[in-house]
Design a protein around this motif. Structure first.
Motif, PDB file in Angstrom:
ATOM      1  N   LEU A 103       3.187  -0.140 -15.324  1.00  0.00           N
ATOM      2  CA  LEU A 103       4.114   0.079 -14.641  1.00  0.00           C
ATOM      3  C   LEU A 103       4.062  -1.010 -13.349  1.00  0.00           C
ATOM      4  O   LEU A 103       3.132  -1.074 -12.776  1.00  0.00           O
ATOM      5  CB  LEU A 103       4.089   1.407 -14.062  1.00  0.00           C
ATOM      6  CG  LEU A 103       5.087   1.569 -12.478  1.00  0.00           C
ATOM      7  CD1 LEU A 103       6.436   1.362 -12.903  1.00  0.00           C
ATOM      8  CD2 LEU A 103       4.800   2.985 -11.885  1.00  0.00           C
ATOM      9  N   LEU A 104       5.168  -1.668 -13.249  1.00  0.00           N
ATOM     10  CA  LEU A 104       5.350  -2.630 -12.244  1.00  0.00           C
ATOM     11  C   LEU A 104       6.372  -2.000 -11.225  1.00  0.00           C
ATOM     12  O   LEU A 104       7.578  -1.696 -11.619  1.00  0.00           O
ATOM     13  CB  LEU A 104       5.615  -4.099 -12.386  1.00  0.00           C
ATOM     14  CG  LEU A 104       6.272  -4.937 -11.508  1.00  0.00           C
ATOM     15  CD1 LEU A 104       5.266  -5.195 -10.351  1.00  0.00           C
ATOM     16  CD2 LEU A 104       6.883  -6.109 -12.105  1.00  0.00           C
ATOM     17  N   VAL A 105       6.305  -1.797  -9.959  1.00  0.00           N
ATOM     18  CA  VAL A 105       7.290  -1.289  -8.856  1.00  0.00           C
ATOM     19  C   VAL A 105       7.714  -2.405  -8.212  1.00  0.00           C
ATOM     20  O   VAL A 105       7.094  -3.333  -7.730  1.00  0.00           O
ATOM     21  CB  VAL A 105       6.845  -0.523  -8.045  1.00  0.00           C
ATOM     22  CG1 VAL A 105       7.886  -0.146  -6.810  1.00  0.00           C
ATOM     23  CG2 VAL A 105       6.119   1.077  -8.425  1.00  0.00           C
ATOM     24  N   LEU A 106       9.240  -2.799  -8.511  1.00  0.00           N
ATOM     25  CA  LEU A 106       9.976  -4.011  -8.096  1.00  0.00           C
ATOM     26  C   LEU A 106      11.166  -3.393  -7.299  1.00  0.00           C
ATOM     27  O   LEU A 106      12.109  -3.003  -7.998  1.00  0.00           O
ATOM     28  CB  LEU A 106      10.084  -4.755  -9.067  1.00  0.00           C
ATOM     29  CG  LEU A 106      10.940  -6.139  -8.932  1.00  0.00           C
ATOM     30  CD1 LEU A 106      10.006  -6.928  -7.982  1.00  0.00           C
ATOM     31  CD2 LEU A 106      10.878  -6.888 -10.333  1.00  0.00           C
TER      32      LEU A 106
ATOM     33  N   LEU B 271      13.876   1.183 -14.861  1.00  0.00           N
ATOM     34  CA  LEU B 271      14.043   2.713 -14.427  1.00  0.00           C
ATOM     35  C   LEU B 271      14.371   2.513 -12.775  1.00  0.00           C
ATOM     36  O   LEU B 271      13.871   1.953 -12.137  1.00  0.00           O
ATOM     37  CB  LEU B 271      12.842   3.786 -14.636  1.00  0.00           C
ATOM     38  CG  LEU B 271      12.462   3.621 -16.279  1.00  0.00           C
ATOM     39  CD1 LEU B 271      11.381   4.545 -16.332  1.00  0.00           C
ATOM     40  CD2 LEU B 271      13.782   3.878 -16.940  1.00  0.00           C
ATOM     41  N   GLN B 272      15.283   3.493 -12.368  1.00  0.00           N
ATOM     42  CA  GLN B 272      15.852   3.608 -10.949  1.00  0.00           C
ATOM     43  C   GLN B 272      15.632   5.035 -10.268  1.00  0.00           C
ATOM     44  O   GLN B 272      16.191   5.886 -10.870  1.00  0.00           O
ATOM     45  CB  GLN B 272      17.431   3.199 -11.149  1.00  0.00           C
ATOM     46  CG  GLN B 272      17.628   1.949 -11.440  1.00  0.00           C
ATOM     47  CD  GLN B 272      19.098   1.889 -12.053  1.00  0.00           C
ATOM     48  OE1 GLN B 272      19.578   1.962 -13.196  1.00  0.00           O
ATOM     49  NE2 GLN B 272      19.945   1.715 -11.105  1.00  0.00           N
TER      50      GLN B 272
ATOM     51  N   GLY C 249       0.946  -1.257   0.076  1.00  0.00           N
ATOM     52  CA  GLY C 249      -0.173  -0.111  -0.114  1.00  0.00           C
ATOM     53  C   GLY C 249       0.869   1.308   0.057  1.00  0.00           C
ATOM     54  O   GLY C 249       0.541   2.363  -0.558  1.00  0.00           O
ATOM     55  N   GLY C 250       1.998   1.144   0.755  1.00  0.00           N
ATOM     56  CA  GLY C 250       2.957   2.413   0.733  1.00  0.00           C
ATOM     57  C   GLY C 250       3.346   2.746  -0.710  1.00  0.00           C
ATOM     58  O   GLY C 250       3.471   3.986  -1.068  1.00  0.00           O
ATOM     59  N   ASP C 251       3.914   1.947  -1.338  1.00  0.00           N
ATOM     60  CA  ASP C 251       4.264   2.019  -2.958  1.00  0.00           C
ATOM     61  C   ASP C 251       3.016   2.431  -3.747  1.00  0.00           C
ATOM     62  O   ASP C 251       3.116   3.405  -4.425  1.00  0.00           O
ATOM     63  CB  ASP C 251       4.700   0.541  -3.379  1.00  0.00           C
ATOM     64  CG  ASP C 251       6.209   0.205  -2.943  1.00  0.00           C
ATOM     65  OD1 ASP C 251       6.765   1.054  -2.136  1.00  0.00           O
ATOM     66  OD2 ASP C 251       6.735  -1.001  -3.397  1.00  0.00           O
TER      67      ASP C 251
ATOM     68  N   LEU D  72      14.183   3.268  -4.819  1.00  0.00           N
ATOM     69  CA  LEU D  72      15.491   3.839  -4.626  1.00  0.00           C
ATOM     70  C   LEU D  72      16.418   2.959  -5.982  1.00  0.00           C
ATOM     71  O   LEU D  72      16.352   1.989  -5.990  1.00  0.00           O
ATOM     72  CB  LEU D  72      16.020   3.610  -3.244  1.00  0.00           C
ATOM     73  CG  LEU D  72      15.330   4.226  -2.127  1.00  0.00           C
ATOM     74  CD1 LEU D  72      15.911   3.974  -0.686  1.00  0.00           C
ATOM     75  CD2 LEU D  72      15.208   5.700  -2.165  1.00  0.00           C
ATOM     76  N   PRO D  73      17.215   4.089  -6.469  1.00  0.00           N
ATOM     77  CA  PRO D  73      18.241   3.645  -7.361  1.00  0.00           C
ATOM     78  C   PRO D  73      18.869   2.183  -7.216  1.00  0.00           C
ATOM     79  O   PRO D  73      18.886   1.458  -8.111  1.00  0.00           O
ATOM     80  CB  PRO D  73      19.158   4.698  -7.794  1.00  0.00           C
ATOM     81  CG  PRO D  73      18.719   5.993  -7.219  1.00  0.00           C
ATOM     82  CD  PRO D  73      17.869   5.537  -5.904  1.00  0.00           C
TER      83      PRO D  73
END
Length: 697
Positions: A376-379, A436-437, A305-307, A416-417
């Motif tokens: 978009l997938l945040v991983l 992408l970082q 949920g934070g992401d 974070l990168p």
């Protein structure tokens, strides 16, 4: 061969020569070790060999004329080598030495000699790090570098050798085809290199790290070529503070500093401007992917949920839409996700299905058909010591396959990168998916490229990008003269600028002139020596009869005697008061010598410098560009009919602004500055109630 053919030889060499000592031997060896498959020679008259490489004593003893040469000597030997290489027909040279134009007048003379000696050879530098060519594994470079061979990639042009060095060493997996440090740009600058690189189909985008441009018109031609070819240009422009200009009488110069004119240039040509090195790299990575990105509707996937909250905020900042999921999608997702999952867009699919390939595939197949333009997938990868990276690899593979299965654009970003390791980045880039970082930089980068296609299409259709900007010539040593308000207005009236009904007369003739015009009236003192009349009491408004006029004349004479004693009270201007406007605009022209002539459009009146609501258009411009600038002002709602009020007559307003632009273009040779403030906007048109022009003799 001519310079254009020799530049092609420099950019796609089949033979290399390095002139200098041990460091040049090391540079030559790096080319051989990295896979350059042409001939490589080392020229040094003092040693038979260096670093295991045989030396050739003189350029005249080279087996043939090399396509590309790196000269790593001092400036005196560099000059000598350039002369010799030109004689034997070398393709291009890179001059590493300093002590040329950057070193003062004597250095400038040496640089001119260097340029003349090069003749038809392509010349990069002097005072530059050189050229990294990862398409051909040809590193014409004095030190180590961190890049590697690519099949295609971006080209990066920079005025800083250290920036280029650091970029090559960055852990960002940016596929670089070319990287050039341009140095003093004695011959080859941004424009010339861009023109040549745009003919290479393996260059997918061009990145520019620049402090300034030496030839705006040449840059505009090259950028327009990029726009026509659909090759994005991403610019990191440093030096955003305004350049100190000569003393200006107008408000325009305070509204349009030099950096605002760079914004105008980039906007005109579809150049994507970034403000940090990390955004520069990430935006180039999106452009390098080869995805045809159109539209700003995004489906976002995260496992927390934070992401999801960070994505939502970032999408809002960068104007990316997050359309709601359909009821069918929600029902399908409820079959695979736990009850506590937040089934929305952004989707928090939780860690409950982490490592479960069938569940991950079902989740992706249910979410990806959303009515969006991309996913978009945040991983975020954990440390290697955690032993859990294999689950991230599984999710990554499932995502890549699902994008391909559904024919959808997409990218991956980490918060974070450092949370996206090289192995993951390389796998993604091999699949044509940007890795992408940094989440906010990633959203910025995607949004920028998502708008690029529609922006480019609009710019090509409206035609402004095809117009070469007017580069004002220097006017040093020429006299300067300000026109008074009456002269300024009459000059602009000849080009079609609407003015109030008016009479120019002496104070003694004021009553009869007023009777001819009819009340209510505005009264102004007329003098080229008093550009800002209000502060000196030189303006009186809403005079309804002769008594008020006579009283205003008396007050004005007294105020001028006190506040501007050098201004004679000999001429006055009487004008019919205009109707109450919908809005007040300032329309001005700023001259930036060596750069461009710019039309400034902004919120006007007495709050002009307080609001600083303005946009600049380089001249010449188009009616469509003028309208676009008006609608991008903060006061645009007032022009469109705010809260039921009448809307402005946009065609008439644009025509009035066009008159000012036409005057400026016609007088580009000697126009120093111009202000129309305010230009009153009404439902039936526009009228200029004050104007100032300053010209060079």
């Amino acid at each position: 061969m001519n310079k254009k053919d020799n530049l092609k030889r420099l950019l796609a060499p089949k033979s290399l020569a390095f002139i200098g000592g041990r460091s040049m031997a090391q540079s030559a060896r790096r080319c051989l070790e990295s896979g350059f498959n042409g001939e490589v020679w080392l020229v040094n008259p003092k040693y038979p060999s260096l670093e295991g490489m045989d030396c050739i004593a003189s350029t005249f003893q080279l087996p043939k004329a090399p396509d590309a040469v790196f000269i790593g000597t001092n400036r005196a030997l560099c000059l000598e080598a350039v002369k010799e290489l030109a004689q034997i027909g070398a393709g291009g040279v890179i001059c590493y030495a300093s002590g040329f134009a950057e070193a003062g007048e004597a250095g400038s003379a040496l640089q001119q000699e260097l340029l003349q000696s090069a003749g038809d050879m392509a010349l990069l530098g002097p005072n530059c790090y050189g050229l990294l060519n990862y398409l051909h594994s040809a590193a014409l470079w004095p030190v180590a570098h961190g890049g590697k061979a690519v099949e295609q990639g971006v080209a990066v042009l920079t005025q800083s050798g250290n920036f280029a060095y650091n970029l090559s060493m960055s852990e960002r997996s940016l596929p670089i085809a070319y990287m050039a440090s341009v140095g003093n740009q004695a011959q080859l600058g941004f424009a010339e290199l861009m023109e040549a690189l745009l003919d290479e189909p393996k260059v997918t985008a061009i990145g520019l790290h620049l402090e300034g441009l030496r030839d705006v018109a040449a840059f505009a031609r090259a950028a327009f070529k990029a726009l026509e070819k659909g090759v994005p240009i991403i610019a990191l422009k440093t030096g955003v503070s305004p350049i100190g200009a000569e003393l200006a009488l107008s408000h325009t110069s305070s509204l349009a500093g030099s950096d605002a004119l760079y914004d105008a240039l980039f906007t005109r040509l579809g150049v994507i401007r970034v403000d940090t090195p990390s955004r520069f790299i990430e935006t180039l990575k999106v452009a390098a992917s080869g995805q045809k990105i159109k539209g700003t509707r995004l489906l976002a996937l995260a496992c927390s949920g934070g992401d999801a909250g960070l994505i939502a905020d970032g999408a809002y900042r960068h104007q990316l839409a997050l359309p709601a999921l359909s009821q069918a999608q929600k029902s399908a997702l409820q079959q695979v996700l736990p009850d506590y999952a937040n089934i929305a867009n952004p989707l928090d699919f939780t860690t409950a299905i982490w490592g479960d390939q069938p569940a991950l595939e079902q989740m992706l197949n249910s979410a990806l058909p959303a009515e969006t333009d991309a996913a978009l997938l945040v991983l975020d990868y954990p440390s290697e010591q955690s032993g859990e990276r294999y689950m991230c690899d599984l999710l990554l593979d499932c995502y890549c396959q699902a994008l391909k299965r559904h024919g959808k654009n997409g990218f991956i970003a980490c918060n974070l990168p450092e949370f996206l390791p090289e192995s993951a980045r390389e796998r993604l880039h091999a699949a044509g998916i940007p890795a992408l970082q940094g989440l906010d930089d990633a959203l910025f980068a995607w949004a920028s490229l998502a708008r690029y296609s529609s922006t480019a299409e609009m710019l090509l259709t409206q035609g402004e990008a095809a117009l070469p900007p007017l580069p004002p010539a220097p006017i040093n040593g020429r006299g300067k003269a300000a026109l008074d308000e009456w002269q300024s207005k009459q000059a602009l009236k000849a080009f079609g600028l609407p003015l109030p009904q008016a009479r120019l007369c002496t104070p003694e003739r004021a009553a009869s002139a007023a009777a001819e015009l009819g009340y209510p009236l505005a009264l102004k003192v007329v003098s080229a020596d008093l550009p800002h009349k209000t502060e000196a009491g030189g303006v009186a408004l809403n005079l309804d009869n002769e008594a008020e006029l006579q009283s205003a004349l008396q007050r004005m004479q007294q105020s001028l005697a006190e506040k501007a004693p050098n201004v004679p009270f000999e001429q006055i201007l009487l004008e019919r008061m205009a109707e109450a406007p919908l809005a007040e605009l300032i329309i001005g022209v700023k001259r930036e010598e060596g750069f461009a002539l710019a039309l400034v459009i902004g919120s006007g009146g007495i709050l002009v410098e307080l609001l600083k609501d303005s946009l600049s258009l380089l001249l010449p411009t188009t009616d469509a560009a003028i309208e676009r600038a008006l609608l991008n002002l903060r006061i645009a709602p007032l022009l469109l009919g705010f809260r039921g009020r009448a809307a402005a007559d946009m065609p008439q307003l644009i025509a009035a602004i066009r008159a000012i632009a036409d005057y400026a273009c016609t007088h580009a040779g000697n126009l120093l500055e111009l202000d129309v403030n305010p230009l009153l906007v009404t439902a039936t048109g526009a009228v200029a109630v004050d104007a100032l022009i300053r010209l060079a003799d």
